[in-house]
Design a protein around this motif. Structure first.
Motif, PDB file in Angstrom:
ATOM      1  N   SER A   1      23.699   4.115  39.033  1.00 19.84           N
ATOM      2  CA  SER A   1      24.554   4.997  39.837  1.00 19.84           C
ATOM      3  C   SER A   1      23.683   5.953  40.648  1.00 19.84           C
ATOM      4  O   SER A   1      23.982   6.242  41.821  1.00 19.84           O
ATOM      5  CB  SER A   1      25.521   5.773  38.946  1.00 19.84           C
ATOM      6  OG  SER A   1      24.823   6.689  38.103  1.00 19.84           O
ATOM      7  N   SER A   2      22.592   6.420  40.053  1.00 14.12           N
ATOM      8  CA  SER A   2      21.657   7.294  40.780  1.00 14.12           C
ATOM      9  C   SER A   2      21.021   6.537  41.941  1.00 14.12           C
ATOM     10  O   SER A   2      20.833   7.073  43.039  1.00 14.12           O
ATOM     11  CB  SER A   2      20.561   7.807  39.833  1.00 14.12           C
ATOM     12  OG  SER A   2      21.119   8.609  38.812  1.00 14.12           O
TER      13      SER A   2
ATOM     14  N   VAL B   1      23.530   6.212  44.840  1.00 12.79           N
ATOM     15  CA  VAL B   1      23.660   7.477  45.578  1.00 12.79           C
ATOM     16  C   VAL B   1      22.416   7.700  46.442  1.00 12.79           C
ATOM     17  O   VAL B   1      22.507   8.109  47.611  1.00 12.79           O
ATOM     18  CB  VAL B   1      23.864   8.656  44.598  1.00 12.79           C
ATOM     19  CG1 VAL B   1      23.769   9.991  45.338  1.00 12.79           C
ATOM     20  CG2 VAL B   1      25.212   8.541  43.902  1.00 12.79           C
TER      21      VAL B   1
ATOM     22  N   LYS C   1      22.297   4.943  49.140  1.00 18.27           N
ATOM     23  CA  LYS C   1      23.571   4.822  49.880  1.00 18.27           C
ATOM     24  C   LYS C   1      23.961   3.353  50.099  1.00 18.27           C
ATOM     25  O   LYS C   1      24.521   2.983  51.135  1.00 18.27           O
ATOM     26  CB  LYS C   1      23.501   5.562  51.215  1.00 18.27           C
ATOM     27  CG  LYS C   1      23.339   7.072  51.076  1.00 18.27           C
ATOM     28  CD  LYS C   1      23.337   7.749  52.428  1.00 18.27           C
ATOM     29  CE  LYS C   1      23.379   9.260  52.294  1.00 18.27           C
ATOM     30  NZ  LYS C   1      22.267   9.815  51.480  1.00 18.27           N
TER      31      LYS C   1
ATOM     32  N   LYS D   1      30.263  11.843  39.767  1.00 22.84           N
ATOM     33  CA  LYS D   1      30.512  12.157  41.175  1.00 22.84           C
ATOM     34  C   LYS D   1      29.621  11.304  42.076  1.00 22.84           C
ATOM     35  O   LYS D   1      28.471  11.039  41.757  1.00 22.84           O
ATOM     36  CB  LYS D   1      30.231  13.640  41.428  1.00 22.84           C
ATOM     37  CG  LYS D   1      31.229  14.576  40.759  1.00 22.84           C
ATOM     38  CD  LYS D   1      30.924  16.023  41.094  1.00 22.84           C
ATOM     39  CE  LYS D   1      31.932  16.966  40.443  1.00 22.84           C
ATOM     40  NZ  LYS D   1      31.621  18.389  40.750  1.00 22.84           N
ATOM     41  N   GLY D   2      30.169  10.885  43.186  1.00 14.73           N
ATOM     42  CA  GLY D   2      29.391  10.178  44.187  1.00 14.73           C
ATOM     43  C   GLY D   2      29.421   8.671  44.093  1.00 14.73           C
ATOM     44  O   GLY D   2      28.867   7.988  44.967  1.00 14.73           O
TER      45      GLY D   2
ATOM     46  N   PRO E   1      28.475   3.667  46.350  1.00 16.32           N
ATOM     47  CA  PRO E   1      28.320   5.092  46.682  1.00 16.32           C
ATOM     48  C   PRO E   1      29.499   5.556  47.534  1.00 16.32           C
ATOM     49  O   PRO E   1      29.966   4.817  48.415  1.00 16.32           O
ATOM     50  CB  PRO E   1      27.015   5.132  47.486  1.00 16.32           C
ATOM     51  CG  PRO E   1      26.897   3.779  48.107  1.00 16.32           C
ATOM     52  CD  PRO E   1      27.525   2.824  47.120  1.00 16.32           C
ATOM     53  N   LYS E   2      29.979   6.752  47.290  1.00 17.70           N
ATOM     54  CA  LYS E   2      31.110   7.280  48.061  1.00 17.70           C
ATOM     55  C   LYS E   2      30.612   7.969  49.336  1.00 17.70           C
ATOM     56  O   LYS E   2      29.541   8.533  49.357  1.00 17.70           O
ATOM     57  CB  LYS E   2      31.921   8.263  47.213  1.00 17.70           C
ATOM     58  CG  LYS E   2      32.651   7.590  46.053  1.00 17.70           C
ATOM     59  CD  LYS E   2      33.452   8.608  45.275  1.00 17.70           C
ATOM     60  CE  LYS E   2      34.211   7.972  44.137  1.00 17.70           C
ATOM     61  NZ  LYS E   2      34.959   8.966  43.313  1.00 17.70           N
TER      62      LYS E   2
END
Length: 205
Positions: free
Chosen positions: A154-155, A158, A161, A185-186, A204-205
């Protein structure tokens, strides 16, 4: 399966005698009436007792454990099986040597055994049973490893991207990843592909 055929003046009497012989309660047996009782003509001739056949119902969990132990023996593995009851279901914990063989690559052998054990148990049960198999704490170690992986990827999603696609996983392991990232988050997650190649994508959001 223990089975007896008993007779008595009435069906109830025959059933009671059968329960005494089998050493079980009435809800633990299947009862089949072979012959209805017949009264003697004028109280002298032609009377017949009631005859019933009684079978002890198989115990689903016990049958599942017997199947598991027999399968492990046939695999040439020396191990013991302990039952543990948790709120999410019955756990059968396997311990011994050569657990790596029993667990298999990413737990695939253990998952296959778990599937078969559930089939055996539910074939004998009136209500659906959920049995979980574990070997030397493998499930918890795998869960922790997947949660660490989820955090790392997840990192990455983010930071770069870009979507990150994980290796194919079974439904249980995908759920662990989804749960680990649902409040992060993200990022968001979704599953893509068809079984057995279904995998999680971290977006990624």
């Amino acid at each position: 399966m223990k089975k007896v055929t008993v007779s008595g003046k009435t069906i109830d009497e025959a059933v009671e005698l059968g329960l005494q012989r089998l050493g079980v309660d009435k809800d633990q047996v299947e009862i089949q009436v072979i012959e209805e009782p017949q009264k003697a003509f004028l109280g002298l001739i032609g009377g017949k007792p009631a005859v019933v056949e009684m079978k002890v119902k198989p115990e689903p969990i016990k049958e599942a454990i017997l199947f598991l132990r027999d399968t492990i023996d046939k695999m040439g593995i020396s191990a013991s099986v302990e039952k543990e009851e948790r709120h999410e279901g019955i756990y059968l914990n396997i311990s011994g040597v050569d657990m790596g063989v029993l667990i298999g690559k990413r737990g695939q052998t253990l998952d296959s055994l778990q599937y078969l054990v559930n089939l055996v148990a539910n074939r004998q049960s009136e209500n659906y049973l959920r049995i979980h198999l574990d070997a030397e704490g493998y499930r918890e170690r795998r869960k922790e490893a997947l949660e660490t992986l989820a955090e790392r990827l997840s990192s990455k999603a983010v930071r770069t991207k870009r979507e990150v696609r994980l290796e194919p996983m079974n439904a249980h392991e995908r759920k662990i990843i989804h749960t680990a990232l649902q409040n992060v988050k993200g990022v968001s997650t979704y599953s893509d592909g068809a079984e057995p190649h279904r995998r999680i994508v971290v977006v990624p959001k």
